[in-house]
Design a protein around this motif. Structure first.
Motif, short mmCIF file in Angstrom:
data_model
loop_
_atom_site.label_atom_id
_atom_site.label_comp_id
_atom_site.label_asym_id
_atom_site.label_seq_id
_atom_site.Cartn_x
_atom_site.Cartn_y
_atom_site.Cartn_z
N SER A 90 -6.20 -30.95 14.51
CA SER A 90 -7.33 -30.22 13.92
C SER A 90 -7.55 -30.63 12.47
O SER A 90 -8.71 -30.74 12.01
CB SER A 90 -7.09 -28.72 14.01
N VAL A 91 -6.45 -30.87 11.74
CA VAL A 91 -6.55 -31.29 10.34
C VAL A 91 -7.11 -32.71 10.26
O VAL A 91 -7.99 -33.01 9.43
CB VAL A 91 -5.18 -31.20 9.64
N ARG A 92 -6.61 -33.60 11.11
CA ARG A 92 -7.12 -34.98 11.11
C ARG A 92 -8.62 -35.01 11.38
O ARG A 92 -9.36 -35.78 10.75
CB ARG A 92 -6.36 -35.82 12.15
N ASP A 93 -9.05 -34.18 12.33
CA ASP A 93 -10.49 -34.15 12.66
C ASP A 93 -11.31 -33.67 11.47
O ASP A 93 -12.38 -34.23 11.17
CB ASP A 93 -10.73 -33.23 13.86
N LYS A 94 -10.83 -32.63 10.77
CA LYS A 94 -11.57 -32.11 9.62
C LYS A 94 -11.61 -33.11 8.47
O LYS A 94 -12.63 -33.23 7.79
CB LYS A 94 -10.95 -30.79 9.16
N VAL A 95 -10.51 -33.81 8.25
CA VAL A 95 -10.47 -34.82 7.19
C VAL A 95 -11.46 -35.93 7.49
O VAL A 95 -12.22 -36.37 6.61
CB VAL A 95 -9.04 -35.38 7.04
N ARG A 96 -11.46 -36.38 8.74
CA ARG A 96 -12.35 -37.49 9.11
C ARG A 96 -13.81 -37.06 9.12
O ARG A 96 -14.71 -37.88 8.89
CB ARG A 96 -11.94 -38.03 10.48
N ASP A 97 -14.06 -35.78 9.36
CA ASP A 97 -15.44 -35.27 9.37
C ASP A 97 -15.89 -34.82 7.98
O ASP A 97 -17.01 -34.31 7.84
CB ASP A 97 -15.55 -34.09 10.34
N ARG A 98 -15.04 -34.98 6.97
CA ARG A 98 -15.34 -34.60 5.59
C ARG A 98 -15.68 -33.11 5.50
O ARG A 98 -16.64 -32.71 4.85
CB ARG A 98 -16.49 -35.43 5.01
N ASP A 99 -14.82 -32.32 6.12
CA ASP A 99 -14.94 -30.87 6.00
C ASP A 99 -14.78 -30.49 4.53
O ASP A 99 -13.95 -31.05 3.81
CB ASP A 99 -13.87 -30.19 6.86
N ALA A 100 -15.57 -29.53 4.07
CA ALA A 100 -15.58 -29.17 2.65
C ALA A 100 -14.21 -28.73 2.16
O ALA A 100 -13.88 -28.89 0.97
CB ALA A 100 -16.60 -28.05 2.41
N LEU A 101 -13.38 -28.17 3.03
CA LEU A 101 -12.05 -27.72 2.64
C LEU A 101 -10.98 -28.77 2.89
O LEU A 101 -9.80 -28.50 2.64
CB LEU A 101 -11.70 -26.43 3.40
N HIS A 102 -11.38 -29.95 3.35
CA HIS A 102 -10.41 -31.00 3.66
C HIS A 102 -10.88 -32.37 3.16
O HIS A 102 -10.72 -33.39 3.81
CB HIS A 102 -10.14 -31.07 5.17
N LEU A 103 -11.48 -32.37 1.99
CA LEU A 103 -11.94 -33.63 1.41
C LEU A 103 -10.76 -34.42 0.84
O LEU A 103 -9.79 -33.84 0.35
CB LEU A 103 -12.97 -33.36 0.31
N VAL A 104 -10.88 -35.74 0.87
CA VAL A 104 -9.86 -36.62 0.30
C VAL A 104 -10.34 -37.05 -1.08
O VAL A 104 -11.21 -37.91 -1.21
CB VAL A 104 -9.62 -37.86 1.19
#
Length: 399
Positions: free
Chosen positions: A204-218
């Protein structure tokens, strides 16, 4: 009377056959010596062009001084402070103090590093004409950018070999010739460049990071996991293991000592022993980059430079740039320098000093140059003897 070489006297002034042969032999030897001397003079006269020498000197700038500021920027900050100190800068009152921003402090610190590794430049700053100095800066910039480009190109294929050793088997395999399959799209490189506080192991975290979720930006507001020892992050102590990654040390030795020396680093996070592999780098380079640049000890800026290079090598970006998606490389670089150079107190300073000492041991080993603290020298037997001998020279008071 003339004495011959064999000791016979020649009363009539004529020379014997041995004397003639000896004279010819001496003449030939003299001719050979003169020819050698001429060849030596010709060779010494073929000095490298000044521009070529300056370009080579510039190769230290990106690596050891500043990755993103040019020489002109550093000198401009120096000039600004000099003008203020001499009263040339406009100010409202004599009691007015110069107000410096954090970025200006870092910029001036870079200028001091510049003179540390290029001390000859101080004379050029003080005495060179504007046009002449502009040409020097262009040559230095050429060398600086050339060194950065060479390091980027060399690290691109080599880091794949290290990752394969660390995380064998890597599925799908990473290619050395392209970076398209790196970055967040690959589970291995994605985990390493992912912010340490995110749990990359969760789908779930990998998906959010790859989708540029606002709470999981790199972004550069977070330390990437590859900076940590064993690639492990402790949220209760974010400093634990930071900048002690074997991957980071490998890259440093690859860039600054020799490519072969990078293989000597003990792997951190491995479930199976690393595979033995042949390498095109068979022997360490005697005059390695660190020696040529005058780097005798690991510096914060050399660590920051290496970290940026590793982060770029792990990414999928094909050409050098300052911003990769939401990640700002210049901000990342400055954050590392600030970690080492801007400390909140004595305790943090001691931890930083211990970290740099650890780096010196990892990179230069027991052969590194160690500067003894003054307190150690004062307590040494040589110092004690000198003090005791001096005491004995003082006459004792008369009874």
């Amino acid at each position: 009377m003339v004495n011959s070489i064999n000791g016979d006297d020649q009363q009539d002034g004529s020379y014997s056959g041995d004397e003639v042969q000896a004279s010819h032999a001496r003449a030939k030897r003299r001719i050979v010596a003169l020819e050698l001397e001429l060849d030596t003079l010709k060779a010494s006269s073929k000095k490298p062009r000044q521009s070529h020498t300056t370009v080579n000197r510039g190769r230290a700038i990106r690596r050891l001084v500043s990755l993103y500021n040019n020489v002109e920027d550093l000198i401009a900050e120096y000039d600004r402070r000099q003008e203020f100190a001499t009263g040339n800068a406009e100010r409202e009152s004599d009691s007015e103090e110069i107000e410096l921003t954090h970025d200006q402090h870092r910029l001036y610190s870079s200028f001091e590093e510049l003179l540390e590794f290029l001390p000859w430049l101080k004379k050029e700053i003080l005495h060179s004409e504007a046009d002449e100095f502009d040409d020097i800066c262009k040559q230095l910039r050429k060398g600086a950018d050339g060194a950065r480009g060479d390091d980027t190109a060399n690290l691109k294929p080599e880091i794949v070999v290290w990752l394969t050793d660390l995380f064998h088997p890597v599925e799908p395999p990473l290619r050395t010739t392209t970076k398209d399959d790196r970055g967040l799209v690959h589970d291995v490189t994605g985990r390493l460049i992912c912010p340490a506080e995110y749990n990359w192991d969760l789908q779930s975290v990998r998906d959010k990071v790859r989708d540029r979720d606002a709470l999981h930006l790199v972004t550069a507001h977070s330390w990437p996991l590859f900076l940590y020892q064993n690639f492990t992050f402790d949220p209760t102590d974010a400093e634990q293991g930071l900048f002690r990654s074997s991957l980071l040390v490998k890259a440093f030795k690859f860039l600054f000592t020799s490519p072969s020396s990078a293989r000597d680093i003990e792997e951190d996070s491995q479930e199976v022993p690393p595979r033995r592999r042949s390498s095109k780098y068979k022997n360490a380079t005697k005059n390695h980059v660190a020696a040529i640049l005058g780097l005798k000890s690991v510096t914060p800026r050399s660590i920051a430079y290496t970290a940026v290079q590793v982060r770029f090598a792990l990414s999928s970006v094909g050409c050098w740039r300052n911003v990769d998606g939401d990640f700002n490389y210049e901000q990342f670089y400055n954050a590392i320098i600030d970690f080492f150079e801007v400390v909140p107190g004595k305790a943090a300073k001691k931890r930083v000093e211990a970290l740099v000492s650890w780096w010196d041991r990892m990179v230069f080993g027991k052969n590194r140059q160690i500067v003894l603290p003054a307190i150690v020298i004062e307590k040494s037997s040589v110092a004690r003897l000198m003090a005791q001998r001096l005491e004995k020279e003082i006459p004792s008071p008369s009874p």
